[in-house]
Design an enzyme around this catalytic site. Structure first.
Site, PDB file in Angstrom:
ATOM      1  N   GLU A 143       4.192 -23.633  19.679  1.00 52.34           N
ATOM      2  CA  GLU A 143       4.515 -24.147  18.346  1.00 52.34           C
ATOM      3  C   GLU A 143       4.508 -23.044  17.301  1.00 52.34           C
ATOM      4  OE1 GLU A 143       3.582 -25.836  14.305  1.00 52.34           O
ATOM      5  OE2 GLU A 143       2.458 -24.407  15.519  1.00 52.34           O
ATOM      6  N   HIS A 192      -0.357 -29.004  19.762  1.00 53.53           N
ATOM      7  CA  HIS A 192      -0.036 -27.740  20.433  1.00 53.53           C
ATOM      8  C   HIS A 192      -1.320 -26.970  20.689  1.00 53.53           C
ATOM      9  CE1 HIS A 192      -0.556 -24.893  16.993  1.00 53.53           C
ATOM     10  NE2 HIS A 192      -0.211 -25.938  16.267  1.00 53.53           N
TER      11      HIS A 192
END
Length: 873
Positions: free
Chosen positions: A229, A183
């Site tokens: 995330e 991420h």
């Protein structure tokens, strides 16, 4: 236990007794001669086969130092690596520096949604153009999903968050794919170099290496660069539940961080997928993995979650979770910069991930083979992995061998075996009692340290905690066994006692082995090692011990036999401290962290002391050992109580910051008719660790307990933490203020009231709802449409969005209370909407910046602007 129950079974002691009986037959029957002879024989028994106290101290300290050196060498070897020629760490570092150059990348910010996305797409485009003539094709898809799901007792809602999915496959097409996930978003106020820009940088370079292979892959790889995330794992959920490529994914590798730099640890692989563990064991160039870490993480002891959970729970696919664990003190802070991540760490992570992915996609098939795996690395050199079924067989075999060893002693002729069993039971009670007393004593010390205001003194000076709590634990264990020898075992041979307490340690480790095996824990391999190696070494040294007693040579050989399990145990202890010590700096204000650390130190001391008891009982005395441990404890306790060890540090080379949250917030409370009932505005300061504002107040006297803020329980959310300090300040005026509207309200035919709302605001918001007494939510527009009651006493929804997302609309149906329970003044439900401004010009205010400048250098304040609106309907 009576002294008459103690028997001496060593051959040396038997010889002494035989000689004594022979001499008594030749002497006159004189009581004076008999007493003198008994005294002489007792001294012989005590001195036979005994070690000098100084020798015992040197042996044990030398052994522990050697074990520690081996662990340090292993750690150093894990932190450094040479290039294999396939992964280019320097190119990956350039990606890392470019991604982090824009600063923090929160969800919905231009830095995250535009700048970083454009850079990643440009790099992927270059890789595709370089590999066009090769045997592989690259397809890119930018996904912006919308959805919601339940996690940790609340609802996570996302709208148009960003995913960049890259499909690499042979030009002949592939049916099965591996997924590599990272991420690129970060928490606010942090560059997020380790979490997780370095993961995305490594993935870019792995993509480059695989795309330019001359041999076509047998299976494909999907590289997912997800942009959401940090706020409850949202983008990965959007991919695995909505993207058409997700159906072709057979397994995944997830790159994460719980620290900054160092080694990437395989800390979970999930269950029922031994083939992934075997692939890592065969392919990883610099392995670092342990099933112990997996079982600790999945127990919930570590307050963290990764995308691994989403792929496992919502995609039902197996995977490998890797994370950097070193230097967690600066994780999620402004110090998480590229300069703190060594190139060697990038190189070893890239080598491992590239090798494992290449191994998997070049195999004949990506297939599921069910069953758990026992796995651990041997000092980073290689991984030992075998199935849980094989582990059960090994564990049971070792346990049976131990039982046979002990039963042979219990079945000795005459009453020797019966008395041995009695002595063994008494000795087990002594050992367990010593552990309990030690634990209580050390916890009392930790509570005293906490009550004197010296909590977390070890945060910057870790070895101070080892000296204080470790010396207290070791001292109590030695003291109790010394008192046991002086009171219960006064006339017993130390040699026999050493044998007896070795058997006790063996028995207790065997008991733990059986318990863990029966419960299905793969970590049972640890007590297995602590049984098999000492047992083998003791059997090999039995003849030496009988003929020469506890000589210096015997003691060295005995400790050598403990080297393998103790090095591994010490390595696991290092990992535990490396992970759990920094966590105490962000674990909240409820549980005293000194209690946690003291508990871990005590547990480590107890584990390491088990087989040392054998050597302790061979010592002629323990006075100097007790004096030394007592002196270390006393000196450290005085120094700690005097405040010599300050918890935090602003040292640029090794910062240990105190974390706090600072919000400049405006709160507005609305009446049932929608009118503004009350409002206030201020600077809300919340501590993330146990010390609260204790060390900050001397620098900023205004932040003291007189402005301590207590949240009102009747409100769904008071707009600040329940443990906060609130300084009055002018109202905030964001350029994009929160807009909250009730679109419709209607009664349904089944007696509920349906309300529909629309919210406009920043990219990160939260909604809390609390029905009034007697009312309850029956359905809503989130998740699976079934409302989930939060443990805090209401319903909580976390909202995130990307750029250009429409207004947030939602509805719920509420069942009104019975007429007798209804209160017309309270309405049906209270709703609290919080808007958080983490990016852009709205995240600053003059008053906030002024306060931030007053904090000392060792404080890391994560700051933002927020507004809070509470409504009743």
């Amino acid at each position: 236990m009576s002294n008459s129950a103690i028997i001496l079974i060593s051959e040396r002691d038997s010889t002494i007794r035989n000689r004594s009986q022979h001499n008594q037959q030749k002497q006159p029957d004189s009581s004076c001669n008999e007493k003198g002879l008994q005294s002489h024989n007792h001294k012989l028994e005590l001195s036979a086969g005994m070690l000098r106290e100084s020798s015992v101290v040197i042996l044990l300290l030398g052994f522990m130092c050697l074990v520690r050196i081996l662990v340090l060498i292993s750690v150093q070897q894990l932190s450094s690596s040479s290039s294999t020629g396939h992964f280019n760490a320097l190119r990956a570092r350039k990606h890392l520096e470019r991604i982090t150059s824009v600063g923090s990348r929160t969800i919905g910010s231009p830095e995250n949604e535009i700048t970083t996305v454009n850079y990643l797409l440009d790099q992927i485009k270059q890789i595709r153009s370089e590999s066009e003539t090769g045997p592989h094709s690259i397809t890119v898809d930018v996904q912006r999903p919308t959805g919601s799901f339940s996690i940790n007792g609340f609802i996570s809602y996302y709208d148009r968050v960003t995913n960049i999915a890259v499909k690499l496959q042979p030009k002949t097409r592939a049916q099965h794919f591996m997924l590599a996930n990272c991420h690129f978003d970060s928490v606010a106020n942090s560059p997020g170099a380790s979490d997780d820009a370095v993961g995305c940088s490594v993935m870019l370079e792995v993509l480059h290496s695989l795309a330019n292979l001359s041999t076509p892959l047998k299976h494909g790889v999907i590289f997912l660069f997800n942009g959401a995330e940090e706020n409850n794992l949202q983008a990965s959920h959007g991919f695995i539940t909505q993207h058409p490529w997700a159906q072709q994914v057979r397994a995944f590798v997830n790159l994460e961080a719980a620290g900054v730099g160092g080694k990437e640890l395989v800390f979970q692989t999930g269950s029922e997928n031994p083939w992934l563990v075997q692939a890592y064991a065969r392919a990883a160039v610099h392995p670092f993995a342990s099933v112990v870490g997996q079982e600790i993480f999945q127990s919930g002891l570590i307050p963290s979650d990764t995308d691994f959970r989403i792929y496992r729970d919502f995609g039902n696919i197996p995977g490998i979770d890797l994370a950097f664990i070193e230097n967690g003190y600066i994780y999620h802070t402004k110090y998480d910069t590229p300069e703190r991540i060594p190139t060697d760490s990038i190189q070893r992570a890239g080598d491992n991930i590239l090798s494992v992915l290449k191994h998997l996609v070049m195999s004949d098939e990506l297939a599921y083979r069910h069953g758990n795996m026992v796995f651990c690395d041997l000092l980073g050199v290689m991984v030992v992995a075998y199935t849980a079924r094989v582990g059960t067989i090994i564990n049971c075999t070792v346990a049976i061998a131990t039982v046979i060893y002990l039963c042979k002693k219990c079945m000795l002729t005459s009453n020797v075996g019966v008395l041995y069993k009695c002595n063994l039971v008494y000795a087990v009670c002594v050992v367990i009692f010593s552990w309990l007393v030690t634990l209580v004593t050390v916890l009392i010390v930790a509570l005293i340290v906490t009550l004197t205001g010296r909590s977390m003194f070890w945060y910057t000076h870790f070895y101070a905690a080892v000296c204080l709590y470790g010396s207290a634990a070791a001292g109590m264990i030695v003291l109790i066994h010394t008192l046991t020898m002086d009171i219960f075992y006064r006339s017993a041979s130390r040699v026999y006692l050493a044998e007896l307490f070795f058997d006790v340690s063996l028995l207790l480790w065997c008991f733990l082995l059986l318990i863990l095996t029966m419960c299905g824990f793969c970590s049972a391999y640890v007590p297995m090692m602590m049984v098999v190696f000492p047992l083998i070494s003791k059997l090999l040294l039995r003849k030496h011990f009988r003929t020469r007693g506890a000589s210096l040579q015997y003691s060295v050989l005995y400790l050598t036999g403990l080297a393998v399990p103790y090095v591994h145990i010490m390595f696991l202890i290092w990992v535990v401290f490396e992970v759990f010590t920094p966590i105490q700096g962000r674990s909240g204000t409820r549980i005293p962290p000194d209690v946690i650390l003291a508990l871990i130190v005590t547990l480590a001391t107890v584990i390491l002391s088990t087989y040392f008891l054998h050597v302790i009982y061979l010592s002629r005395s323990t006075k100097r050992i007790l004096a030394g441990l007592g002196s270390v404890f006393t000196v450290m306790f005085v120094l700690v109580c005097c405040g010599l060890f300050f918890p935090y540090s602003a040292d640029p080379s090794s910062p240990r910051p105190k974390r706090i949250f600072v919000q400049h917030t405006t709160r507005r409370f609305h009446a049932l008719n929608g009118s503004l009932q009350s409002s206030d505005s201020g600077l809300c300061i919340s501590s993330v660790d146990y010390t609260d504002m204790q060390h900050i107040t001397p620098h900023i006297p205004q932040i003291n307990d007189s402005i301590r803020w207590d949240c009102q329980d009747r409100l769904p959310y008071c707009g600040s933490s329940r443990k906060s300090w609130y300084l009055p300040a002018p109202e905030v005026s964001p350029e994009a203020p929160l807009e909250f509207r009730l679109l419709s309200r209607q009664e349904t035919e089944w007696g509920t009231v349906k309300m529909t709302f629309e919210v406009k605001g920043p990219s990160l918001m939260s909604l809390r709802m609390r029905p009034q007494a007697g009312a309850s939510l029956s359905s809503w527009s989130f998740g699976d449409k079934t409302p989930q009651f939060n443990l805090s006493g209401g319903y909580f929804i976390s909202y995130s969005r990307g750029l250009d997302a429409p207004a947030w609309s939602f509805w719920f149906e509420i069942q009104p209370p019975k007429s007798s329970d209804a209160s017309p003044d309270e309405g049906l439900i209270s709703l609290a909407v919080s808007a958080h401004y983490f990016s852009g010009s709205d995240r600053h205010s003059e008053q906030l910046e002024s306060l931030l400048k007053r904090f000392p250098a060792w404080v890391f304040p994560s700051s933002w602007i927020s507004t809070y609106h509470m409504y009743r309907y």
